[in-house]
Write a protein that holds these residues in place. Structure first.
Motif, PDB file in Angstrom:
ATOM      1  N   LEU A 231       0.249   9.136 -10.148  1.00  0.00           N
ATOM      2  CA  LEU A 231       0.558   9.099  -8.721  1.00  0.00           C
ATOM      3  C   LEU A 231       0.291   7.729  -8.114  1.00  0.00           C
ATOM      4  O   LEU A 231       0.944   7.324  -7.157  1.00  0.00           O
ATOM      5  CB  LEU A 231      -0.241  10.176  -7.980  1.00  0.00           C
ATOM      6  CG  LEU A 231       0.127  10.409  -6.507  1.00  0.00           C
ATOM      7  CD1 LEU A 231       1.596  10.803  -6.375  1.00  0.00           C
ATOM      8  CD2 LEU A 231      -0.763  11.477  -5.886  1.00  0.00           C
ATOM      9  N   SER A 232      -0.639   6.975  -8.685  1.00  0.00           N
ATOM     10  CA  SER A 232      -0.985   5.667  -8.126  1.00  0.00           C
ATOM     11  C   SER A 232       0.155   4.664  -8.261  1.00  0.00           C
ATOM     12  O   SER A 232       0.169   3.648  -7.561  1.00  0.00           O
ATOM     13  CB  SER A 232      -2.233   5.111  -8.821  1.00  0.00           C
ATOM     14  OG  SER A 232      -1.998   4.945 -10.209  1.00  0.00           O
TER      15      SER A 232
ATOM     16  N   GLU B 101       0.800  -1.222   0.000  1.00  0.00           N
ATOM     17  CA  GLU B 101       0.000   0.000   0.000  1.00  0.00           C
ATOM     18  C   GLU B 101       0.841   1.284   0.000  1.00  0.00           C
ATOM     19  O   GLU B 101       0.293   2.378  -0.040  1.00  0.00           O
ATOM     20  CB  GLU B 101      -0.960   0.018   1.186  1.00  0.00           C
ATOM     21  CG  GLU B 101      -0.279   0.196   2.538  1.00  0.00           C
ATOM     22  CD  GLU B 101      -1.267   0.217   3.702  1.00  0.00           C
ATOM     23  OE1 GLU B 101      -1.386   1.275   4.344  1.00  0.00           O
ATOM     24  OE2 GLU B 101      -1.899  -0.821   3.956  1.00  0.00           O
ATOM     25  N   ILE B 102       2.165   1.175   0.024  1.00  0.00           N
ATOM     26  CA  ILE B 102       2.980   2.395  -0.062  1.00  0.00           C
ATOM     27  C   ILE B 102       2.894   3.014  -1.455  1.00  0.00           C
ATOM     28  O   ILE B 102       3.186   4.202  -1.621  1.00  0.00           O
ATOM     29  CB  ILE B 102       4.457   2.131   0.305  1.00  0.00           C
ATOM     30  CG1 ILE B 102       5.112   1.161  -0.667  1.00  0.00           C
ATOM     31  CG2 ILE B 102       4.563   1.646   1.738  1.00  0.00           C
ATOM     32  CD1 ILE B 102       6.611   0.961  -0.423  1.00  0.00           C
ATOM     33  N   LEU B 103       2.492   2.247  -2.455  1.00  0.00           N
ATOM     34  CA  LEU B 103       2.305   2.811  -3.795  1.00  0.00           C
ATOM     35  C   LEU B 103       1.189   3.859  -3.772  1.00  0.00           C
ATOM     36  O   LEU B 103       0.110   3.628  -3.228  1.00  0.00           O
ATOM     37  CB  LEU B 103       1.959   1.706  -4.794  1.00  0.00           C
ATOM     38  CG  LEU B 103       3.129   0.866  -5.308  1.00  0.00           C
ATOM     39  CD1 LEU B 103       2.615  -0.343  -6.077  1.00  0.00           C
ATOM     40  CD2 LEU B 103       4.050   1.695  -6.182  1.00  0.00           C
ATOM     41  N   GLY B 104       1.482   5.008  -4.344  1.00  0.00           N
ATOM     42  CA  GLY B 104       0.511   6.095  -4.366  1.00  0.00           C
ATOM     43  C   GLY B 104       0.550   6.979  -3.137  1.00  0.00           C
ATOM     44  O   GLY B 104      -0.227   7.924  -3.036  1.00  0.00           O
ATOM     45  N   ARG B 105       1.454   6.691  -2.201  1.00  0.00           N
ATOM     46  CA  ARG B 105       1.533   7.460  -0.966  1.00  0.00           C
ATOM     47  C   ARG B 105       2.669   8.486  -1.023  1.00  0.00           C
ATOM     48  O   ARG B 105       3.620   8.367  -1.790  1.00  0.00           O
ATOM     49  CB  ARG B 105       1.768   6.523   0.226  1.00  0.00           C
ATOM     50  CG  ARG B 105       0.664   5.496   0.461  1.00  0.00           C
ATOM     51  CD  ARG B 105      -0.660   6.153   0.853  1.00  0.00           C
ATOM     52  NE  ARG B 105      -0.522   6.968   2.043  1.00  0.00           N
ATOM     53  CZ  ARG B 105      -0.648   6.493   3.294  1.00  0.00           C
ATOM     54  NH1 ARG B 105      -0.920   5.217   3.497  1.00  0.00           N
ATOM     55  NH2 ARG B 105      -0.530   7.308   4.337  1.00  0.00           N
ATOM     56  N   VAL B 106       2.559   9.509  -0.158  1.00  0.00           N
ATOM     57  CA  VAL B 106       3.572  10.561  -0.046  1.00  0.00           C
ATOM     58  C   VAL B 106       4.104  10.552   1.385  1.00  0.00           C
ATOM     59  O   VAL B 106       3.319  10.595   2.342  1.00  0.00           O
ATOM     60  CB  VAL B 106       2.996  11.950  -0.386  1.00  0.00           C
ATOM     61  CG1 VAL B 106       4.084  13.019  -0.314  1.00  0.00           C
ATOM     62  CG2 VAL B 106       2.361  11.935  -1.784  1.00  0.00           C
TER      63      VAL B 106
ATOM     64  N   TYR C 123       0.138   0.198   7.373  1.00  0.00           N
ATOM     65  CA  TYR C 123       0.106  -1.030   8.165  1.00  0.00           C
ATOM     66  C   TYR C 123       1.127  -1.997   7.561  1.00  0.00           C
ATOM     67  O   TYR C 123       0.900  -2.563   6.494  1.00  0.00           O
ATOM     68  CB  TYR C 123      -1.292  -1.639   8.158  1.00  0.00           C
ATOM     69  CG  TYR C 123      -2.297  -0.778   8.869  1.00  0.00           C
ATOM     70  CD1 TYR C 123      -2.395  -0.801  10.258  1.00  0.00           C
ATOM     71  CD2 TYR C 123      -3.130   0.089   8.164  1.00  0.00           C
ATOM     72  CE1 TYR C 123      -3.305   0.000  10.926  1.00  0.00           C
ATOM     73  CE2 TYR C 123      -4.043   0.903   8.820  1.00  0.00           C
ATOM     74  CZ  TYR C 123      -4.125   0.848  10.197  1.00  0.00           C
ATOM     75  OH  TYR C 123      -5.021   1.660  10.857  1.00  0.00           O
ATOM     76  N   PRO C 124       2.255  -2.160   8.234  1.00  0.00           N
ATOM     77  CA  PRO C 124       3.380  -2.841   7.575  1.00  0.00           C
ATOM     78  C   PRO C 124       3.243  -4.354   7.524  1.00  0.00           C
ATOM     79  O   PRO C 124       2.753  -4.984   8.465  1.00  0.00           O
ATOM     80  CB  PRO C 124       4.572  -2.433   8.441  1.00  0.00           C
ATOM     81  CG  PRO C 124       3.986  -2.195   9.801  1.00  0.00           C
ATOM     82  CD  PRO C 124       2.598  -1.665   9.570  1.00  0.00           C
TER      83      PRO C 124
END
Length: 478
Positions: free
Chosen positions: A205-206, A84-89, A104-105
């Motif tokens: 961005l995704s 879920e880190i993809l698309g995050r800043v 949530y790792p």
């Protein structure tokens, strides 16, 4: 047993010194509890017997010499990782700053990475298409390569970085397995906003993981940013089997933060005040690119650095050139002529290019075309030097042809719009058109079979109107 060390021996800038500390290790994380209950974070950066020096991430303002409580955490700095880190800043230290909450790792990884066993490395093959003619045709970016961009202060390297992120792709069969990790160090707020807005508006961005360190953030965070970015890239590449392109800008800001940090520790400076270990420190970042056995993914790096006073012999570009496999050099004179991107072709090279182009990758005529374009453009520079002495009117007919070729090459091949996304085949076809403006007898780097197939005998029939109107990245996304 958990121990709190009460009190601080010294405070020096962002550093605090503790005495009588047992069982500490280098780069161990610590929590620093202030009188008002707030908790700051730091890491051990120096150990002398039982005396340790701690770098405080949030600064040392309001820290008391008497009542501050320091707790060692018995682990190095780690980054939380999951798909879920993809698309995050994230901030430069890996904390989410996009308002979407914590990650949530699935695992936590040491940001210093794990050294790659040279025996397990796979030689880089295949290429990444950036949509930029000068890069794709003449300095091709190979998967697993580290290929820096040498720029100058105030030049359009930020725009180039955005364009590469927006347009970069691999083969259509693998495209859903491609992502970008983007790390910005020491940038102003408006530049950081430009990066975020550009990626969001272009719809990429995704598939981007962003790490942003602002100019007013602590310098210690700036030294962590590329390590956090590369840790995320290694997780995506070697555990999720993705092809990851890492763009890091600006490595000069990183090196200057390292110099300031080194000075605050009282270390003996080297060239231009940079620490003597700058080479090994940069190598510890750049060498985290590559491909390894047991994984189908890859980590490819494009570090961007600005050369102070446009000096390519400055320690940062100089040492970077020793470590990486080539460079892309931006030229201020070309930018002054209104050309974008202002890539200076002759000093640019990709040392791994020969192993990722040609039959089965790009096109069989790619290498021969690139060799001939380099040779012809080098002859252009000779003709221009001669013209500056005797005047263009006095040049031989052949030299005049080269002068014309140089103008067309810069106008249509080097120059392309910010939204212009050229496929490799388009760029190669354009290269043959440009070479066809020269006499066939001058093309001595190409065999006759290729000339018979691609050389245009009637130069008057050559048209360049379709270039400059190449397929835009927005059209590609649709």
């Amino acid at each position: 047993m958990i121990l709190d060390y009460v009190g601080v021996k010294e405070i020096n800038g962002s550093l605090i010194v503790l005495d009588d500390v047992e069982d500490a290790f280098f780069e161990e994380m610590v929590d620093i509890r202030l009188d008002n209950g707030t908790v700051r974070h730091g890491r051990i950066v120096q150990i002398e017997g039982k005396r340790v020096v701690v770098q405080v991430f949030e600064g040392t303002k309001s820290i008391s010499l008497d009542n501050t409580r320091t707790r060692l955490k018995a682990r190095p700095m780690e980054l939380s990782l999951s798909p879920e880190i993809l698309g995050r800043v994230f901030s430069g230290a890996g904390d989410p700053i996009d308002g979407f909450g914590e990650v949530y790792p699935e695992k936590r990884a040491n940001i210093n990475g794990t050294p790659m066993n040279p025996v397990s490395r796979i030689y880089p093959r295949n290429y990444i298409n950036t949509g930029i003619s000068t890069i794709d045709t003449l300095t091709t970016l190979i998967r697993g390569q580290k290929l820096p961009i040498f720029s100058g202060s105030g030049m359009k390297h930020n725009e180039l970085a955005v364009q590469i992120v927006r347009q970069a792709k691999i083969s259509d069969t693998e495209d859903n397995n491609f992502c970008v990790v983007f790390a910005a160090m020491g940038v102003k707020n408006d530049v950081a906003d430009y990066f975020r807005r550009s990626f969001d508006e272009s719809g990429v961005l995704s598939r981007v993981v962003m790490f942003l360190n602002l100019a007013n953030d602590p310098i210690i965070e700036r030294t962590l940013t590329p390590r956090c970015a590369l840790t995320a890239a290694e997780y995506l590449a070697f555990e999720l089997n993705m092809h990851v392109l890492v763009i890091m800008t600006d490595m000069t800001s990183y090196a200057e933060a390292l110099r300031e940090f080194s000075s605050s520790k009282g270390e003996i400076p080297g060239r231009k005040g940079f620490p003597g270990y700058l080479y090994s420190d940069l190598a510890s970042l750049y060498e985290r690119a590559g491909m390894v056995k047991g994984s189908t993914g890859s980590v490819t790096q494009i570090p961007i650095l600005t050369m102070p006073n446009d000096d390519i012999t400055h320690p940062v570009p100089d040492l970077t050139g020793y470590i990486t496999e080539g460079q892309i050099v931006l030229d201020r004179q070309l930018e002054g002529q209104g050309l974008y991107p202002p890539v200076s072709v002759l000093p640019s090279l990709s040392r791994l290019m020969k192993d990722g182009i040609g039959e089965g990758y790009t096109r069989s005529d790619h290498q021969a075309l690139a060799n001939q374009l380099f040779a012809a453009y080098a002859r252009v520079q000779d003709a221009r030097s001669l013209a500056s002495v005797i005047g263009e009117e006095e040049l031989s007919p052949t030299d005049k042809k080269y002068m014309q070729f140089g103008k067309l090459f810069e106008q249509f091949f080097v120059n392309q719009g910010f939204t212009e996304n050229r496929m490799v085949e388009q760029s190669i076809d354009l290269g043959w058109k440009l070479l066809s403006t020269l006499p066939r007898t001058e093309l001595d780097r190409v065999d006759d079979a290729l000339l018979d197939e691609h050389y245009i005998d009637d130069p008057d029939s050559i048209r360049f109107d379709d270039f400059g109107k190449a397929e835009s990245s927005e059209d590609n996304d649709d």
